[in-house]
Design a protein around this motif. Structure first.
Motif, mmCIF file in Angstrom:
data_model
loop_
_atom_site.group_PDB
_atom_site.id
_atom_site.type_symbol
_atom_site.label_atom_id
_atom_site.label_comp_id
_atom_site.label_asym_id
_atom_site.label_seq_id
_atom_site.Cartn_x
_atom_site.Cartn_y
_atom_site.Cartn_z
ATOM 1 N N THR A 69 9.525 -2.582 -8.649
ATOM 2 C CA THR A 69 8.193 -2.106 -8.278
ATOM 3 C C THR A 69 8.242 -1.267 -7.005
ATOM 4 N N CYS A 95 8.952 2.167 -7.487
ATOM 5 C CA CYS A 95 7.890 2.805 -8.280
ATOM 6 C C CYS A 95 8.282 2.971 -9.744
ATOM 7 N N PRO A 132 5.151 0.296 -11.488
ATOM 8 C CA PRO A 132 4.025 0.149 -10.570
ATOM 9 C C PRO A 132 3.055 -0.930 -11.019
ATOM 10 N N ASN A 138 0.885 -0.613 -3.406
ATOM 11 C CA ASN A 138 1.474 0.709 -3.220
ATOM 12 C C ASN A 138 2.620 0.616 -2.211
ATOM 13 N N ARG A 149 8.854 1.530 -0.035
ATOM 14 C CA ARG A 149 9.368 2.415 -1.096
ATOM 15 C C ARG A 149 10.884 2.582 -0.927
ATOM 16 N N TRP A 158 4.779 8.247 -11.202
ATOM 17 C CA TRP A 158 4.123 7.637 -10.037
ATOM 18 C C TRP A 158 3.068 8.594 -9.481
ATOM 19 N N LYS A 179 -0.888 7.966 -9.105
ATOM 20 C CA LYS A 179 -1.605 8.051 -7.826
ATOM 21 C C LYS A 179 -2.818 8.977 -7.962
#
Ligand SMILES: Cc1ncc(C[n+]2csc(CCOP(=O)(O)OP(=O)(O)O)c2C)c(N)n1
Ligand code: SF4
Ligand SMILES: [Mg+2]
Length: 765
Positions: free
Chosen positions: A690, A693, A696, A710, A717, A753, A757
């Motif tokens: 996750t 990403c 997600p 996020n 990330r 991703w 978003k």
């Protein structure tokens, strides 16, 4: 040395050089496929035939063949892929078993009716229900009327040889029919035997020649219509021609068998007659059981009883003449049928043997049918003896009291019922409202107040301990998290897969709530029927209005391949149910074959890694987005490694499924065995999926997408390579030689991703 291209038995073939090996039936089928050099294989995994594609995948990864391997989305799809490929004029192969064959069944008469040859290997297995993965012949008996030629291979050597014969017979210009090669699941598919394979492919390839389709669908200069609509009066003529092709095969098969003998020195005939020249009693059996009976026939002969065994190498066309000849002087024969034809006074083989003998006015053989060996029940010497004893008794008396019976069944003891399981769960016990759902009056969206996680541990599990999952298996944490957020009574339907297989095994079950299983292509349809029946019976006053049921279907990512059509059907109809996909990124229950959700580059048993190939060759399916496009009230994606996220979404899912309609959720679920990680590595690996990403966490509520976690915003990330490095199934992707591959994966992850978003940022997108 010169080798003739043989079209008739008259052309003498020089013996081909052979080499010895030690192989199972599935391995023999794969080796034959390699040596034949099929153009294409369309397939879908099912035990016990899966290994054919797996072996070919391994060989392909090592550069040992160039067969184009196309994974179907189910057997129906695989059969369609094969049909399309054969219309293109090349040589085509498939392998299946059991309900896989039945799922493809509709395509088989299309293939034979248009007279397009191909080869289908069948490792025979019992058909559901109940589900049983072991051998009997109930699958191939369904195929008897499909218009295919059916060859029976009683050992791995025969599997190898008959695949070559199948190509040659099917493509013969007088025949042009598809051909099955059937061998016993596990007994032959998995047991290794000494076999001989071609050491030099030139002679055998010369023997096969090039495929020579009179028309193809890919030659625009010679356009052709395949499958024109045809009605009375033409159809009956078409069928007559099909029947004549089968008759022609009666001639062609012995010719091809003779050619195989010239090449290999091994003899095949329509019927394998053992000690039948002067036999007075006989046992007739298909495939591996016949080998056991042969040894027993020798013992009976040593005792002065003229016993023999017949085993057909060919079931279609049915070798009626050969049966009449073989049984002419036999006083009594027991035909063992490894499947029943319910209510027909015998299994298919015995019925056909009896019908064949009917045409011989002088025949006096008493034919008995014994239904035996169902669901993988072994056939031992003692069983063959019982068959011979029945035949001997009937031969003496000239009659039988038991023309048809089941052999090897035992009576249950009425007084002995299975031990009581745990008591049913009460609504109060499981309804602790640890996830309180309220609807925001301004946004209409749901808000969830979640108790601390420890609160879930006080709720009794709907799955009892003692299931057979691997240590560390993610399915159980997923179920535990989801179940603990659901209020009231729950009815579950599990599609075939690890979750189902490891929680039930007759006469035991790990489920403490009502559980239903159906074949894994049709779960959603089945559950939608249950949902509607429940509401209909409430509407009619047959059930109390107060009953508060949640309908939950649990499906693996594989079930969302083969069952996608029925699931989308249920979604569009809007039944009040939750479909929960646990995605462990492959078909784990059958040995980790690729699913469409397997990410690109990952190693599975049908996307092997070697010098020539590096894992799965197309990107993963995004089932959450597929369902989001069905405009459902609620769709979510979550991860076993984020329990709060999953439990909140499960609670919302229940709210929507009870009040509005169909809900879909996809949850990433850990599989240490096939991801090749340590059993206790779940959190690290799942969170990296996750945080990179790749997977997600988000939800789509009435068309509004919300990313619920996020990693960019919380500084977690990380590149996909970090995640891939953690698993044995993907570590190869991070090696310098696969850099381009990895970049491709990173790009795709990033693209998806960014899109997500954008959807998160714009209301209603
Ligand atoms: C029609 C049909 N084809 C194939 C199979 C064999 N089969 C049973 S479960 C399974 C894979 C299940 O994969 P998935 O849904 O991802 O669940 P998992 O085992 O990974 O938990 C397959 C291929 C079958 N049972 N029925
Ligand atoms: S193979 Fe994987 S999914 Fe199946 S029981 Fe084992 S760990 Fe679980
Ligand atoms: Mg799976």
């Amino acid at each position: 040395m010169e080798f003739a291209v043989a079209n008739s038995a008259q052309t003498l073939l020089a013996p081909a050089p052979l080499t010895r090996d030690f192989k199972s039936g599935n391995e023999a089928a794969a080796l034959a496929a390699r040596d034949i050099g099929f153009h294409l294989m369309g397939y879908f995994p099912i035990t016990p035939s899966t290994e054919v594609a797996e072996n070919l995948s391994q060989m392909q990864a090592n550069g040992e063949h160039e067969i184009c391997m196309v994974p179907g989305d189910g057997e129906h799809g695989a059969a369609g892929i094969c049909y399309g490929a054969t219309l293109g004029g090349g040589r085509v192969l498939n392998a299946t078993s059991s309900v896989g064959l039945l799922f493809a069944l509709e395509q088989l008469p299309v293939q034979s009716g248009t007279r397009i040859p191909m080869v289908l290997n069948i490792a025979t297995r019992a058909v559901s229900g109940p589900l049983d993965i072991r051998c009997d012949h109930s699958d191939i008996y369904f195929a008897l009327n499909t218009g295919w030629i059916m060859l029976m291979a009683s050992d791995p050597q025969a599997v190898y040889d008959l695949n070559f014969a199948a190509v040659k017979i099917g493509e013969h210009p007088d025949v042009r029919l598809p051909v099955m090669v059937a061998y016993d699941g596990f007994f032959t598919s998995h047991q290794k035997r000494r076999i001989e394979i071609f050491d030099d492919l030139e002679p055998v390839r010369a023997f096969l020649g090039q495929p020579d389709a009179p028309y193809t669908a890919i030659d625009p200069r010679r356009p052709a219509t395949f499958g024109a609509y045809m009605n009375d009066p033409d159809l009956i003529n078409n069928k007559m021609q099909h029947s004549l092709a089968m008759e022609a095969a009666q001639q062609v098969i012995p010719e091809v068998f003779a050619q195989i003998e010239q090449l290999t020195g091994r003899t095949y005939s329509l019927l394998d007659n053992y000690q039948m020249e002067d036999a007075e009693v006989a046992v007739v059996l298909i495939n591996s059981a016949a080998e056991t009976a042969k040894a027993v026939a020798d013992e009976y002969r040593a005792r002065g009883i003229k016993a023999g065994v017949i085993s057909p190498n060919v079931l279609r066309p049915f070798p009626g003449d050969e049966f009449r000849k073989a049984l002419r002087n036999v006083k009594a024969a027991v035909v063992g049928d490894r499947a029943d034809s319910y209510g027909a006074e015998g299994g298919n083989l015995s019925l056909e043997v009896r019908a064949a003998l009917q045409r011989d006015p002088d025949n006096r053989t008493t034919v008995m049918c014994r239904i035996y060996g169902l669901g993988g029940r072994d056939f031992y010497d003692a069983d063959a003896e019982a068959f011979f004893d029945d035949a001997v008794a009937a031969a003496k008396s000239g009659k039988t009291e038991q023309p048809n019976s089941y052999y090897g069944v035992y009576k249950g003891e009425v007084a002995k019922s299975p031990p009581e399981g745990l008591p049913p769960l009460t609504v109060e016990e499981v309804s602790r409202t640890i996830a309180k759902v309220t609807q925001n009056p301004d946004t209409s969206r749901l808000e969830v107040e979640l108790d601390p996680l420890w609160a879930a541990t006080t709720i009794p599990s709907k799955i009892a301990p003692g299931h057979g999952g691997c240590p560390g298996c993610g399915i159980f944490p997923v179920l535990r998290q989801v179940y603990s957020a659901l209020e009231g009574d729950v009815v579950v339907l599990f599609a075939t897969g690890c979750a189902m297989v490891v929680t039930t095994g007759y006469p035991k079950t790990a489920h403490r709530i009502t559980y239903v299983h159906n074949l894994f292509q049709n779960g959603a349809a089945t559950m939608s029927g249950m949902v509607e029946m429940y509401h209909e019976r409430v509407r009619r006053g047959e059930l109390p209005k107060s009953t508060d049921l949640t309908f939950l279907m649990i499906a693996g990512d594989g079930a969302m391949d083969i069952g996608m059509g029925p699931s989308l059907g249920a979604a569009h109809r809007g039944h009040k149910m939750i479909l929960l996909e646990y995605d462990n990124q492959a078909y784990m229950n059958t040995g980790a074959q690729l699913s469409y959700s397997t990410p690109m580059g990952h190693r599975t048993s049908t996307s092997e890694v070697g010098s020539e190939l590096s894992g799965k060759r197309f990107h993963h399916k995004d089932s959450a987005q597929i369902f989001a496009s069905c405009h459902l009230p609620y769709v979510f994606q979550s991860n076993e490694g984020y329990p709060e996220d999953l439990m909140r979404k499960a609670a919302k899912a229940q709210w929507y499924a009870k009040r509005e309609g169909f809900v879909f959720g996809k949850v990433l679920s850990f599989c240490p065995l096939n991801w090749r990680t340590a059993d206790d590595n779940a959190d690290e690996v799942l969170q990296a999926a996750t945080d990179s990403c790749f997977f997600p966490l988000y939800e789509v509520e009435h068309g509004n997408t919300t990313i619920t976690y996020n990693p960019d915003l919380v500084g977690r990330r990380r590149p996909a390579g970090d995640w891939l490095e953690m698993m044995g199934k993907t570590r190869h992707m991070t090696k310098p030689k696969n850099a381009a591959h990895l970049e491709d994966v990173e790009k795709e992850v990033d693209r998806r991703w960014k899109r997500l978003k954008a959807m998160h940022e714009v209301e209603g997108l």
